[in-house]
Design an enzyme around this catalytic site. Structure first.
Site, PDB file in Angstrom:
ATOM      1  N   HIS A  27      25.738  -6.810  14.533  1.00 24.26           N
ATOM      2  CA  HIS A  27      24.318  -7.758  14.062  1.00 24.26           C
ATOM      3  C   HIS A  27      24.043  -9.109  15.356  1.00 24.26           C
ATOM      4  CE1 HIS A  27      23.256 -10.759  11.031  1.00 24.26           C
ATOM      5  NE2 HIS A  27      23.613 -11.985  12.203  1.00 24.26           N
ATOM      6  N   GLU A  28      25.321  -9.105  16.029  1.00 20.31           N
ATOM      7  CA  GLU A  28      25.198  -9.777  17.177  1.00 20.31           C
ATOM      8  C   GLU A  28      24.469  -9.912  18.769  1.00 20.31           C
ATOM      9  OE1 GLU A  28      25.437 -13.259  16.960  1.00 20.31           O
ATOM     10  OE2 GLU A  28      26.476 -12.684  15.077  1.00 20.31           O
TER      11      GLU A  28
END
Length: 201
Positions: A27-28
């Site tokens: 996600h990051e």
């Protein structure tokens, strides 16, 4: 508390922790790589373009995940470096949700293959859980509440909302969401519907 699951269902506990750590990391990373494509080298300079989950989550988030089942990540970006402030903010914020959506779709495709070809295989539960968690993360982050990604996309479309970004409204709204009975069950029902539609269609 989620930590109690370690004693009652240790396999489920380990699966959830592993899936969340991988999902938050991806996600990051999606956030960071998209920022780089938009002209911001902050993720690269800060050493955040790595698969190391500790860099993205920190020990506090990982420990809180094991205790309460809630985790968060961080990716330093500098929107002032984006070639286009509006488009850059939209793409960078949307990239996070896309990473969870793509992860969920891949798991669902694997599930569909497993269901029809190897119905008794052990990995069915893992991929089912991974797809569900990623869909839940995607749905939750789509909410137009600061500091969630949905708000950043929404505020670029409706700039008057930007004033709420640094207010206490977001944290208050998030707190109220968790107090709403069966709120999580509602998101879970949506995720389950999508998964059953894809797997068994």
């Amino acid at each position: 508390m989620f930590i109690n699951t370690l004693l009652t269902h240790p396999t489920h506990f380990l699966r959830v922790v592993l899936i969340v750590i991988i999902s938050v990391t991806l996600h990051e990373l999606a956030h960071g790589f998209t920022a780089v494509t938009q002209g911001d080298d902050t993720p690269k300079k800060s050493g955040h373009l790595t698969l190391n989950p500790i860099v993205h989550m920190g020990w506090e988030s990982i420990i809180f995940l094991c205790i309460a089942g809630i985790a968060w990540g961080k990716m330093p970006v500098n929107p002032s470096k984006f070639r286009s402030a509006k488009l850059g903010n939209i793409l960078v914020s949307a990239a996070r949700n896309m990473s969870n959506l793509v992860s969920a779709i891949l798991c669902l495709l694997l599930l569909k293959f497993i269901v029809y070809n190897y119905p008794n295989i052990f990995s069915f539960n893992f991929f089912y859980l991974a797809a569900r968690i990623n869909l839940l993360l995607c749905l939750f982050n789509l909410l137009p509440i600061p500091p969630l990604d949905g708000f950043h996309v929404f505020s670029e479309i409706f700039p008057d909302l930007k004033q709420l970004e640094k207010s206490q409204y977001g944290y208050f709204a998030l707190m109220m969401l968790f107090l709403i009975p069966h709120f999580g069950d509602g998101l879970g029902a949506i995720a389950d519907f999508v998964m059953s539609f894809v797997i068994f269609k």
